[in-house]
Design a protein around this motif. Structure first.
Motif, PDB file in Angstrom:
ATOM      1  N   LEU A  87     -57.004  26.771 -91.018  1.00 11.22           N
ATOM      2  CA  LEU A  87     -58.331  26.695 -90.219  1.00 11.22           C
ATOM      3  C   LEU A  87     -59.182  25.609 -90.947  1.00 11.22           C
ATOM      4  O   LEU A  87     -59.190  24.586 -91.937  1.00 11.22           O
ATOM      5  CB  LEU A  87     -58.431  27.957 -90.588  1.00 11.22           C
ATOM      6  CG  LEU A  87     -60.263  28.307 -90.110  1.00 11.22           C
ATOM      7  CD1 LEU A  87     -60.188  28.554 -88.553  1.00 11.22           C
ATOM      8  CD2 LEU A  87     -60.408  29.554 -90.261  1.00 11.22           C
ATOM      9  N   GLU A 138     -70.362  30.818 -89.164  1.00 12.52           N
ATOM     10  CA  GLU A 138     -68.914  31.170 -89.640  1.00 12.52           C
ATOM     11  C   GLU A 138     -68.405  31.750 -90.667  1.00 12.52           C
ATOM     12  O   GLU A 138     -67.288  32.521 -90.007  1.00 12.52           O
ATOM     13  CB  GLU A 138     -69.618  30.385 -91.104  1.00 12.52           C
ATOM     14  CG  GLU A 138     -68.106  29.935 -91.365  1.00 12.52           C
ATOM     15  CD  GLU A 138     -68.122  28.507 -92.910  1.00 12.52           C
ATOM     16  OE1 GLU A 138     -68.501  28.156 -92.345  1.00 12.52           O
ATOM     17  OE2 GLU A 138     -66.916  29.154 -93.698  1.00 12.52           O
ATOM     18  N   LEU A 142     -64.749  33.642 -89.386  1.00 16.50           N
ATOM     19  CA  LEU A 142     -63.948  34.207 -89.914  1.00 16.50           C
ATOM     20  C   LEU A 142     -63.476  35.805 -90.016  1.00 16.50           C
ATOM     21  O   LEU A 142     -62.285  36.207 -90.089  1.00 16.50           O
ATOM     22  CB  LEU A 142     -64.512  33.916 -91.512  1.00 16.50           C
ATOM     23  CG  LEU A 142     -64.508  32.287 -92.172  1.00 16.50           C
ATOM     24  CD1 LEU A 142     -65.160  32.015 -93.502  1.00 16.50           C
ATOM     25  CD2 LEU A 142     -63.904  31.307 -91.518  1.00 16.50           C
ATOM     26  N   VAL A 193     -60.031  26.431 -96.090  1.00 18.82           N
ATOM     27  CA  VAL A 193     -61.448  26.108 -95.475  1.00 18.82           C
ATOM     28  C   VAL A 193     -61.631  24.799 -94.875  1.00 18.82           C
ATOM     29  O   VAL A 193     -62.625  24.350 -96.190  1.00 18.82           O
ATOM     30  CB  VAL A 193     -62.521  27.880 -94.519  1.00 18.82           C
ATOM     31  CG1 VAL A 193     -62.679  26.626 -93.011  1.00 18.82           C
ATOM     32  CG2 VAL A 193     -61.917  28.970 -94.076  1.00 18.82           C
TER      33      VAL A 193
END
Ligand code: GLU
Length: 279
Positions: A39, A54, A58, A72
């Motif tokens: 990711l 973000e 997630l 990430v």
């Protein structure tokens, strides 16, 4: 070769069905191949990227049952790591400074909306050399010169998505008439072109297969050219079809009605989402 792919959203809005399709497909291809799914947050657009988006992305990915390998990768943490590549291009004489409008440069460097390529630059600053660089100038790729590095042997990439399956060599005509002298960087505000950062990160994350929407197919030649100029490995690509709304338009992040978080709040299950997108 280990199959390693990634999902690389820009945290500029909620995850919608189209993104879920891309993420699930990449994840499932990695699982089927016994490979890795990674990711990356493509958050170089500092104005539009937000930590709250973000966090929601997630959360949605975890809810969809997608597990990614390792931490990430965040492009905003890596701005300095792109500079050696720019230095190489500068040493090769392939960059020139550009003082054209700030707004145009920001738009040219951003990730594409609806797959639209930025306009081909008319070449206003093309006569300039790097010695004339002044603070505030952006750097552009001198496309004609970049192409001459390869002579008649332009680089290519293999594509496994059904629409364009096969090997594609970069065409000089496409590079000059559709891509042109793209903006790569502007130091003072840390603007790095999405397609340069993304291609360099694919190398940094050791990605063997880039799985993404076919709206990005036309950008692939510029990424392949940049990687090849820098002597870096070119991954294989798999551009998948797009999930469209009832009117045939590509779903964009701003179509909040298709946000995964809303389906989630509505009591849908990850399996419902998979059925909706045909996976
Ligand atoms: N960050 C891009 C987007 O959100 C995707 C780039 C890629 O997958 O190469 O559309």
């Amino acid at each position: 070769m280990t199959f390693r792919t990634r999902f690389a959203p820009s945290p500029t809005g909620p995850l919608h069905l189209g993104h879920a399709y891309s993420a699930i497909l990449a994840h499932d291809m990695a699982v089927a191949a016994g490979g890795d799914f990674l990711l990356r947050m493509e958050d170089t657009d500092m104005q539009r990227s937000k930590p709250e988006w973000e966090a929601l992305i997630l959360e949605d990915l975890a809810w969809l049952g997608l597990a990614w390998k390792g931490p990430v990768l965040r492009q905003s943490d890596r701005l300095e790591s792109y500079e050696p590549a720019l230095d190489d291009l500068r040493r090769m004489g392939l960059l020139y400074p550009c003082s054209c409008s700030r707004k145009d440069i920001r738009a040219a460097a951003a990730a594409p909306q609806e797959g639209a390529m930025p306009d081909v630059y008319p070449g206003t600053c093309k006569h300039r050399d790097m010695a004339s660089w002044r603070p505030g100038d952006a750097l552009r790729l001198h496309m004609d010169r970049a192409l001459t590095v390869f002579g008649d042997d332009l680089p290519g990439f293999s594509e496994t998505g059904t629409k364009h399956a096969g090997y594609h060599r970069v065409s000089a005509d496409h590079a000059l008439s559709r891509i042109g002298d793209v903006v790569l960087f502007r130091k003072d505000d840390g603007i790095i072109a999405y397609f340069l950062a993304s291609a360099l990160d694919d190398v940094a994350q050791d990605i063997s297969h880039v799985v993404r929407g076919e709206d990005l197919f036309d950008f692939t030649p510029i990424q392949v050219l940049l990687l090849s100029l820098l002597g870096l490995p070119v991954p294989a690509y798999h551009h998948h079809g797009l999930i469209r709304d009832g009117n045939g338009r590509r779903l964009a992040k701003r179509d909040d009605a298709r946000a995964i978080s809303l389906f989630r709040a509505d009591g849908k299950t990850p399996q419902d989402i998979r059925s909706m997108i045909g996976l």
